[in-house]
Design an enzyme around this catalytic site. Structure first.
Site, short mmCIF file in Angstrom:
data_model
loop_
_atom_site.label_atom_id
_atom_site.label_comp_id
_atom_site.label_asym_id
_atom_site.label_seq_id
_atom_site.Cartn_x
_atom_site.Cartn_y
_atom_site.Cartn_z
N HIS A 480 -23.70 -14.88 22.68
CA HIS A 480 -22.63 -15.71 23.20
C HIS A 480 -22.36 -16.93 22.32
O HIS A 480 -21.21 -17.23 21.98
CB HIS A 480 -22.95 -16.18 24.63
CG HIS A 480 -21.89 -17.02 25.24
ND1 HIS A 480 -21.95 -18.39 25.23
CD2 HIS A 480 -20.73 -16.69 25.84
CE1 HIS A 480 -20.87 -18.87 25.82
NE2 HIS A 480 -20.12 -17.86 26.19
N ARG A 570 -0.88 -6.29 -3.65
CA ARG A 570 -1.37 -5.10 -4.36
C ARG A 570 -1.35 -3.87 -3.45
O ARG A 570 -1.79 -3.93 -2.31
CB ARG A 570 -2.80 -5.34 -4.85
CG ARG A 570 -2.96 -6.54 -5.77
CD ARG A 570 -4.44 -6.72 -6.13
NE ARG A 570 -4.64 -7.84 -7.03
CZ ARG A 570 -4.89 -9.08 -6.64
NH1 ARG A 570 -4.92 -9.37 -5.34
NH2 ARG A 570 -5.08 -10.03 -7.51
N GLY A 757 0.87 -11.64 -15.88
CA GLY A 757 -0.47 -11.19 -15.54
C GLY A 757 -1.42 -11.69 -16.61
O GLY A 757 -1.58 -11.06 -17.65
N ASN A 759 -4.61 -11.97 -16.91
CA ASN A 759 -5.85 -11.25 -17.25
C ASN A 759 -5.61 -10.23 -18.35
O ASN A 759 -6.29 -10.22 -19.38
CB ASN A 759 -6.41 -10.54 -16.01
CG ASN A 759 -6.71 -11.49 -14.88
OD1 ASN A 759 -6.45 -12.68 -14.97
ND2 ASN A 759 -7.27 -10.97 -13.80
N ASP A 760 -4.64 -9.32 -18.12
CA ASP A 760 -4.35 -8.29 -19.13
C ASP A 760 -3.74 -8.90 -20.38
O ASP A 760 -4.03 -8.45 -21.50
CB ASP A 760 -3.41 -7.24 -18.55
CG ASP A 760 -4.15 -6.17 -17.76
OD1 ASP A 760 -5.27 -5.81 -18.17
OD2 ASP A 760 -3.63 -5.71 -16.73
N CYS A 807 1.03 -14.56 -11.61
CA CYS A 807 0.19 -14.08 -10.50
C CYS A 807 -1.20 -13.72 -10.96
O CYS A 807 -2.00 -13.18 -10.20
CB CYS A 807 0.85 -12.87 -9.82
SG CYS A 807 1.08 -11.44 -10.91
#
Length: 847
Positions: A480, A570, A757, A759-760, A807
């Site tokens: 609880h 995504r 993007g 990262n890539d 993004c």
């Protein structure tokens, strides 16, 4: 702090708080509690909630993450599952379990919202009506609370105390359906008969269904009925083959027997029946009543008997999957049952209320005489102890209370309730005997060693139903204090051994739950910082701050964030966790190997058109995100799985090549127009069309990832526009390849804008594989070469008056990247949910 904690326990929530202690050992003293104090007590229940709501923190000495062993069975919307499997999967797929509504005393299906595992000592308990039963057990921590009644009030009591005080626990007598599915009742009869006394053979090349029966006079009509229904359902015959003789030995005596095989050679039908058997519990959960009646009737006619001495129906079987389905059928129809077994053979006894089933049987007939002593019982002392002088019908009821006996629910209805007509107790008892509940006895069999144990938290009602080793359902609770503190957002530490001895009213302490599952209590008020944001005071920024969303449920949890939209939604999570099947496998379904078909059928049994399953599931997930952030723009990126990730889906190995470096392989736009994937991509587009046109979520727009050349872009846009003719649909492209920037003028003639993007883009600008740990130190988005690329593409998009956002991960990790982007005039920055507020404040400061 360098100080050592004075106490430790199990952390609920991840916050830090500090304040003065108020020790309260008795609920009658809760009026002494002052707002803003830290409550310290042994254990809480609903009576404590008024002060829990105004507490700054909560510490309980007992309770906490009480648990069951991993082999405990729980009924879910996906059929029976082990609790350890639920704990592993609840955050990846929606799992609902049975839960008791404490107000209506009716069962409901509620979502599992949390799960955990730990090591703990357990006890083995046996559940039965008489306390003499054996081998119907659960293994549970002794402090786990079970639901029961105390003077007709629903309460939760630790199982060890229930055993010590000789109390009874709650079981269920009726099961609500999960959903409604149209099914031919004749199919129910055939499945019951075939599965009880038949065999399915299935190999890569052959399939066969075998129905085995002894052609005695009393069975001829039954056999004829099964064969007739089989032909009507499937258009093929169960052909009679020659009678076979066999010799066996029972209890030292040689036994001769014979039986006839009825066979249907069909790989498709053998595969279909295998799937029915595997999903039988799920089928019964949503089946109409007549289907369930026929299913039980088929099983009884196949290998059941009626006892004129005990007035019971006995069904003998060996398959546990079939046992589960038969038990669920009994619960759906409110038929009391019990299970016994001898080695590998189960005996399911129907105890009462089975007369309607016998209207559907052909071979087995009998009368349903109500058991003399009843079949649905309640603990007399727990229901009537405080009012026994009012309800002692003809002086016969008091002995039930004094001797702590179970009393038949029908006796309560017929004799006791009329005696207190118009009273509160009358209404309480009426509600109780008309509920989905009954009561059973429990005894401790033995203490067991420390082992891995599991628990779940269930939304709203905070209780759930577990099943014993012989499938007796039992209603159990959650901790609880843990539940209420989590709902109220109040830091709590439960299971703190020695808390009442060590802590005194007026002590100043700090609770720290920020470091994982273990909560720590420090002496004194330690310095820490809490930052609160009032939504009405959030500053407006010229640069639009968006949020990145991975899974649909995350959108429903983060809808309140003060963002201007979703910069990256995504599809991959929806495909991997909800759909689970390679799209080409659904398109190519008729030509697949049987083992792949079986896996697909388990997930898509309600879909004749397998492609529609993909479209519907994808659309549902996207719609959740679109609706959560309506009317703000939600940018949905088409699937960007690499080949190695696609191979993990059901059927994926058939369609995906093995690549040395999938990161720069067949991914993104290059898949969408390729003959080997174009139809699969079209399913994604149809899902978007459904979201925008049928669900009216026009705020959902799309984005194409990893588009290497303008020609690729034109091919992909052509496919999209051929399916969605709406000129208002915006189509963006990910800017994550150097060619996207070097040829930005051409890309911007094709697309409505770009989203970076990072990262890539970083890996391709610097020539590294970001999955290579050896090179991880080089892949920094702040590298001057990467920043120069960002500056160039922002400039080109602004010149063309086209959308430009980001993004990628960089703005979430590096505030200096946020500053760089804003100073270069980027339109939007999309970040992870946990840094939205920081990014908004930083953007305002920079601007």
């Amino acid at each position: 702090t360098k100080a050592e904690p004075i106490l430790k326990g199990i952390a609920i929530g991840s916050q830090i708080t500090a304040g003065k202690v108020r020790v309260i050992k008795d609920v009658d003293k809760i009026n002494e509690f002052q707002s803003g104090e830290i409550l310290v007590t042994e254990m809480t229940d609903p009576d404590w909630e008024p002060i829990m709501k105004i507490a700054k923190g909560i510490i309980t000495e007992r309770g906490g993450r009480t648990c069951f062993t991993g082999d405990t069975k729980i009924l879910t919307n996906k059929g029976f599952m082990l609790i350890e499997d639920i704990v592993k999967k609840y955050d990846k797929e929606e799992i609902k379990v049975l839960s008791l509504n404490p107000r209506t005393l009716k069962l409901e299906w509620k979502k599992v919202v949390d799960g955990f595992e730990r090591n703990a000592k357990v006890i083995k308990i046996n559940v039965s009506q008489t306390r003499r039963g054996k081998d119907d057990f659960l293994r549970v921590t002794p402090d786990h609370k079970f639901l029961t009644f105390e003077n007709r009030k629903l309460v939760e009591i630790e199982i060890q105390k229930i055993i010590d005080d000789n109390l009874s626990i709650l079981s269920i007598k009726h099961l609500p359906s999960f959903s409604r599915t149209k099914l031919n009742p004749k199919l129910g009869y055939v499945l019951g008969a075939i599965f009880i006394d038949g065999y399915i053979y299935l190999s890569r090349t052959h399939g066969e269904v075998l129905f085995i029966q002894k052609e005695t006079v009393e069975k001829l009509e039954f056999i004829s009925k099964v064969r007739k229904y089989w032909f009507e359902l499937f258009g093929k015959e169960l052909k009679r083959y020659k009678e076979k003789f066999s010799i066996g030995c029972i209890r030292g005596r040689k036994i001769k027997g014979s039986a006839t095989d009825f066979r249907c050679y069909s790989k498709d039908l053998a595969s279909k029946l295998s799937i029915y058997l595997e999903n039988l519990d799920r089928i019964i959960l949503s089946a109409p009543k007549e289907f369930i009646l026929e299913f039980l009737a088929g099983a009884i006619d196949g290998d059941g008997t009626y006892s004129a001495q005990s007035y019971r129906v006995n069904i003998f079987l060996s398959k546990e999957k079939l046992l589960q389905a038969l038990i669920l059928s009994c619960l759906r129809l409110n038929i009391p049952f019990q299970v016994s077994n001898n080695r590998d053979i189960y005996n399911l006894q129907l105890l009462d209320n089975f007369e309607e089933v016998l209207n559907y049987t052909t071979r087995v007939k009998g009368k349903n005489y109500r058991p003399k002593f009843g079949s649905v019982f309640f603990n007399a002392k727990q229901l009537l102890g405080d009012i026994i002088d009012k309800v002692n019908y003809k002086g016969r009821i008091k002995s039930y209370v004094l001797n702590n006996l179970l009393i038949d629910g029908n006796k309560i209805s017929r004799y006791i309730i009329p005696m207190i007509k118009g009273s509160l107790e009358n209404h309480e008892l009426t509600k109780l005997v008309n509920s989905d509940l009954k009561m059973l006895r429990v005894k401790k069999e033995k203490d067991e060693e420390i082992t891995k144990v599991y628990n779940i938290t269930v939304a709203d009602n905070h209780n759930y139903v577990v099943f014993t080793s012989k499938y007796t359902p039992v209603v159990v609770g959650n901790c609880h204090a843990a539940i209420v503190s989590r709902e109220l957002g109040i830091p709590a530490i439960v299971g703190v051994s020695g808390a009442l001895e060590k802590l005194k009213t007026g002590d100043e302490i700090t609770i720290d739950n920020s470091q994982g599952l273990e909560g720590k209590i420090y002496q004194g008020i330690l310095d820490y910082e809490v930052i609160e944001h009032k939504l009405e005071e959030i500053p407006e920024t010229k640069t639009k701050i968006y949020v990145n969303i991975g899974e649909p449920d995350e959108a429903l949890e983060k809808w309140y964030l003060p963002v201007k939209g979703v910069g990256l939604a995504r599809e991959e999570f929806i495909i991997a966790s909800e759909i689970k099947i390679h799209p080409n496998a659904l398109i190519d379904y008729p030509n697949l190997p049987e083992e792949i078909k079986q896996k697909i059928d388990e997930l898509t049994q309600e879909y004749e058109d397998k492609k529609q399953y993909y479209i519907d599931k994808l659309a549902e997930g996207i719609a959740k995100i679109g609706a959560a952030f309506w009317p703000n723009e939600v940018i949905v990126r088409f699937s960007d799985f690499k080949t190695n990730e696609y191979r993990n889906l059901i059927g994926g190995e058939i369609y995906e090549p093995k690549e040395e470096n999938p990161m720069i392989g067949w991914r993104g736009a290059s898949r969408y127009y390729h003959p080997n994937f174009r139809q699969a991509f079209e399913l994604e587009v149809f899902a978007i069309k459904k979201v925008r046109e049928e669900m009216k979520l026009k705020n959902v727009v799309v984005m194409v990832p990893f588009c290497r050349t303008p020609q690729e872009g034109r091919e992909v846009v052509k496919i999209i526009r051929s399916i969605i003719q709406d000129p208002e649909l915006k189509i963006y492209v990910m800017c994550e390849i150097p060619s996207n920037i070097l040829l930005a003028d051409e890309f911007l003639e094709i697309f409505d804008g770009m989203s970076i993007g990072s990262n890539d883009l970083t890996q391709l600008v610097l020539g590294i594989d970001r999955d290579n740990e050896i090179l991880s130190g080089i892949g920094d988005e702040r590298n001057p070469a990467v920043l120069k690329m960002l500056e160039e593409v922002i400039k080109k998009c602004k010149e063309k008056n086209k959308y430009i956002g980001i993004c990628g991960q960089a703005p979430s990790d590096f505030p200096e990247v946020v500053e760089f982007l804003i100073k270069n005039g980027i339109y939007s920055i999309s970040v992870n949910p946990d840094v939205v507020m920081r990014t908004i404040e930083l953007a305002k400061e920079i601007e």
